[in-house]
Design a protein around this motif. Structure first.
Motif, short mmCIF file in Angstrom:
data_model
loop_
_atom_site.label_atom_id
_atom_site.label_comp_id
_atom_site.label_asym_id
_atom_site.label_seq_id
_atom_site.Cartn_x
_atom_site.Cartn_y
_atom_site.Cartn_z
N HIS A 168 0.73 -1.11 0.19
CA HIS A 168 0.03 0.10 -0.10
C HIS A 168 0.94 1.23 0.05
CE1 HIS A 168 -2.96 2.98 1.50
NE2 HIS A 168 -3.71 2.24 0.84
N SER A 169 0.55 2.28 -0.50
CA SER A 169 1.29 3.45 -0.92
C SER A 169 1.75 4.02 0.66
CB SER A 169 0.40 4.66 -1.48
OG SER A 169 -0.72 4.87 -0.92
N SER A 170 0.98 3.88 1.58
CA SER A 170 1.36 4.38 2.85
C SER A 170 2.43 3.11 3.62
CB SER A 170 0.14 4.41 3.81
OG SER A 170 -0.50 3.38 4.10
N TRP A 171 2.54 2.17 3.12
CA TRP A 171 3.39 1.10 3.57
C TRP A 171 4.84 1.02 3.03
CZ3 TRP A 171 -0.59 -3.41 3.85
CH2 TRP A 171 -1.81 -3.17 4.90
N THR A 172 4.95 1.71 1.98
CA THR A 172 6.13 1.53 0.93
C THR A 172 7.53 1.92 1.94
OG1 THR A 172 5.93 3.65 0.44
CG2 THR A 172 5.18 1.79 -0.98
N GLY A 173 8.54 1.52 1.80
CA GLY A 173 9.79 1.61 2.80
C GLY A 173 11.00 2.00 1.77
N THR A 174 12.19 2.34 2.45
CA THR A 174 13.12 2.83 1.64
C THR A 174 14.37 1.78 2.27
OG1 THR A 174 13.75 4.35 3.52
CG2 THR A 174 12.76 5.11 1.81
N GLY A 175 15.53 1.85 1.77
CA GLY A 175 16.61 0.88 2.07
C GLY A 175 16.15 -0.35 1.26
N ASN A 176 17.16 -1.11 1.29
CA ASN A 176 17.18 -2.68 1.07
C ASN A 176 17.70 -3.74 1.87
OD1 ASN A 176 18.57 -1.07 -1.98
ND2 ASN A 176 16.41 -1.86 -1.82
N ASN A 177 17.90 -3.48 3.12
CA ASN A 177 18.11 -4.56 4.26
C ASN A 177 16.96 -4.92 4.79
OD1 ASN A 177 21.07 -2.93 4.09
ND2 ASN A 177 21.10 -5.14 4.13
N PHE A 178 15.96 -5.42 3.91
CA PHE A 178 14.55 -6.08 4.43
C PHE A 178 14.80 -7.61 4.55
CE2 PHE A 178 14.29 -4.29 0.15
CZ PHE A 178 14.18 -5.39 -0.45
N ILE A 179 14.10 -8.29 5.47
CA ILE A 179 14.16 -9.52 5.30
C ILE A 179 12.65 -10.30 5.64
CG2 ILE A 179 16.32 -9.78 6.60
CD1 ILE A 179 14.85 -10.20 9.23
N TYR A 225 -0.30 -4.69 9.32
CA TYR A 225 0.74 -3.64 9.31
C TYR A 225 1.23 -2.91 10.71
CZ TYR A 225 3.34 0.65 8.06
OH TYR A 225 4.52 1.95 8.22
N GLU A 226 2.27 -2.82 10.98
CA GLU A 226 2.72 -2.31 12.11
C GLU A 226 4.21 -1.37 12.14
OE1 GLU A 226 2.73 -4.50 15.96
OE2 GLU A 226 2.20 -6.08 14.99
N SER A 227 4.33 -0.36 12.79
CA SER A 227 5.65 0.26 12.64
C SER A 227 5.88 0.92 13.86
CB SER A 227 5.08 1.73 11.81
OG SER A 227 4.50 2.60 12.26
N ARG A 228 7.34 1.20 14.11
CA ARG A 228 7.73 1.70 15.40
C ARG A 228 8.77 2.51 14.98
NH1 ARG A 228 4.15 -0.94 17.11
NH2 ARG A 228 4.05 -2.31 18.53
N VAL A 229 9.18 3.62 16.11
CA VAL A 229 10.24 4.56 15.91
C VAL A 229 11.31 4.54 16.86
CG1 VAL A 229 10.50 7.09 16.09
CG2 VAL A 229 8.42 6.41 14.75
N ILE A 230 12.34 4.45 16.58
CA ILE A 230 13.45 4.66 17.30
C ILE A 230 13.99 6.07 17.48
CG2 ILE A 230 15.89 4.01 18.17
CD1 ILE A 230 15.07 1.04 16.63
#
Length: 468
Positions: free
Chosen positions: A274-285, A311-316
């Protein structure tokens, strides 16, 4: 009649690789007696199809298939010998224990007989070790041949008739699958330590095993990742996944039931995020049928469970977007999975760019504990976790990477090491370890690449006392 003759001439003049335009009567369709003659415009390719190359590929496929059949036969022999040797070792061990407990019951002749049996056992094991080493060398040689085959096929398929190449490509896929099965059997027989952390670290990395160009068949898709689920759910133990893009982002992911379908580019699922779920970077698993990746907005961690589509998200808060890997933009969070669970590494402004290791609790998706390292993230080309130990990688030259640093979260000890290994292409965007097969998976300039790992084991399944 003239038209018929002209048409026959055209047919007889056309090669399998050329095309001829529609015939015409006369030069301009006007008089002047030109109606008794036909003109033909032939368009032939600038070069003929290199059929010799295709024949060589087909012959190579047959030879490799024959060699693999022989190796599979050897593996069955190895399996039988291992069973027999294990029984003999158990029997010898029991006899030695009895002799140690009651030494007075045995004379010198008995001792000499036991020494002879031990020497015979040692000779048999040495013979088996030599055979196994020979098989490994053959596997590596076959990998080189198969890599050359796929490069030739890709070139022919791109330049010439795809339908003609397709038959030979099927032979290549058949050989690839045979080799995978042979290596799997070999791994089951001679690497019983998968899942074990009874070792002191990585001792060696194999040569790059190049599987295929990405599912888009495009070298422009340099960014992405591929691999297997590090904690597969039932019935998905053989599943592979892939996500690739022309930029450092993730917007979709494909799933394949097994290695064969990965090579055939035959996915059974294709998830577009989903457009609001897209990510950056390539170190996904992928772990437990869940995608872990770097969120775009807000900047942080994200997970998407493909079973529930939750879908879940967290901020560090301390994590910074200023520090990425060398030559890999946007690689701020790097997810990793090993025998002990789920991890993520990052850097902060407070740490001045030094890498921080964080253990993730999977159910809550929260950080359990953190460790500070002394390695500067922008000086690292990538990193991965094995048995709770961080391994950092750096570029040595155009063809060589090196595992140069490790941090043990169990002991909080860090050290510098040197385990070089070879890249397939110039740059790579993803490098991850999978504990289910003890392999490294690399996405290298659009190609699927993987490596076998060897460890300094401190414990083995069979008693080591009889080995010299």
């Amino acid at each position: 009649m003239i038209r018929t003759l002209c048409f026959l001439v055209l047919l007889s003049s056309t090669t399998a690789w050329g095309r001829v335009s529609l015939w015409s009567e006369g030069r301009n369709g006007t008089g002047g007696g030109s109606g008794d003659r036909c003109t033909c415009d032939a368009f032939l390719p600038s070069s003929t199809f290199p059929i010799k190359d295709l024949v060589v590929v087909e012959q190579t496929a047959v030879e490799i298939s024959h060699k693999l059949e022989m190796e599979m036969g050897k593996l069955e022999e190895y399996e039988t010998k291992l069973t027999v040797y294990a029984e003999k070792i158990i029997k010898l061990t029991a006899e030695i224990e009895i002799m140690e407990k009651n030494p007075d019951d045995y004379n010198d002749a008995d001792m000499e007989d036991m020494k002879v049996e031990i020497k015979q056992m040692e000779a048999l094991i040495k013979e088996l070790q030599i055979s196994v080493s020979s098989s490994i060398a053959i596997f590596e040689s076959l990998r080189v041949q198969i890599t050359a085959m796929v490069e030739t096929l890709n070139k022919l398929e791109k330049t010439y008739d795809k339908n003609l190449v397709l038959v030979t490509r099927r032979e290549y896929i058949k050989v690839q699958i045979q080799l995978e099965e042979c290596e799997r059997r070999h791994q089951e027989l001679f690497n019983p330590n998968i899942g074990s952390c009874a070792h002191t670290g990585i001792s060696r990395v194999s040569k790059p095993i190049v599987s295929h160009l990405n599912a888009h068949l495009s070298s422009d898709h340099k960014f992405g990742g591929w691999g297997k689920d590090s904690k597969p759910i039932p019935d998905r133990e053989t599943m592979y996944w892939f996500s690739g893009s022309t930029g450092a982002s993730i917007g979709d992911i494909r799933f394949y039931t097994n290695y064969k379908n990965l090579i055939l580019r035959n996915h059974f699922q294709h998830h577009v995020l989903h457009s609001s779920w897209t990510g950056t970077g390539n170190n996904f698993i992928i772990r437990d049928n869940t995608l872990y990746y770097q969120d775009s907005s807000p900047f942080g961690l994200a997970k998407l469970n493909f079973t529930t589509m939750k879908y879940e998200s967290r901020v560090i808060p301390s994590a910074s977007a200023l520090f990425s890997y060398t030559n890999s933009p946007g690689q701020n969070f790097d997810f990793a999975s090993d025998e002990t669970g789920l991890w993520v590494t990052y850097a902060s402004e407070e740490s001045n760019g030094l890498m921080i290791i964080a253990k993730i609790d999977e159910p809550s998706f929260g950080v359990v504990e953190e460790w500070m390292t002394s390695v500067y993230k922008p000086g690292v080309s990538n990193a991965f976790m094995v048995c709770g130990i961080l391994y950092a990688v750096r570029t040595i030259d155009m063809h060589t990477e090196e595992i140069f640093y490790k941090y043990d979260t169990n002991t909080k000890q860090e050290s510098y090491v040197s385990v070089p290994f070879e890249r397939f292409q110039d740059k790579f965007s993803n490098l991850d370890y999978n504990p289910t097969d003890q392999k490294l998976y690399m996405y290298n300039d659009g190609y699927y690449v993987n490596y076998h790992l060897w460890f300094n084991h401190t414990a083995t399944v069979a008693p080591p006392t009889l080995l010299m």
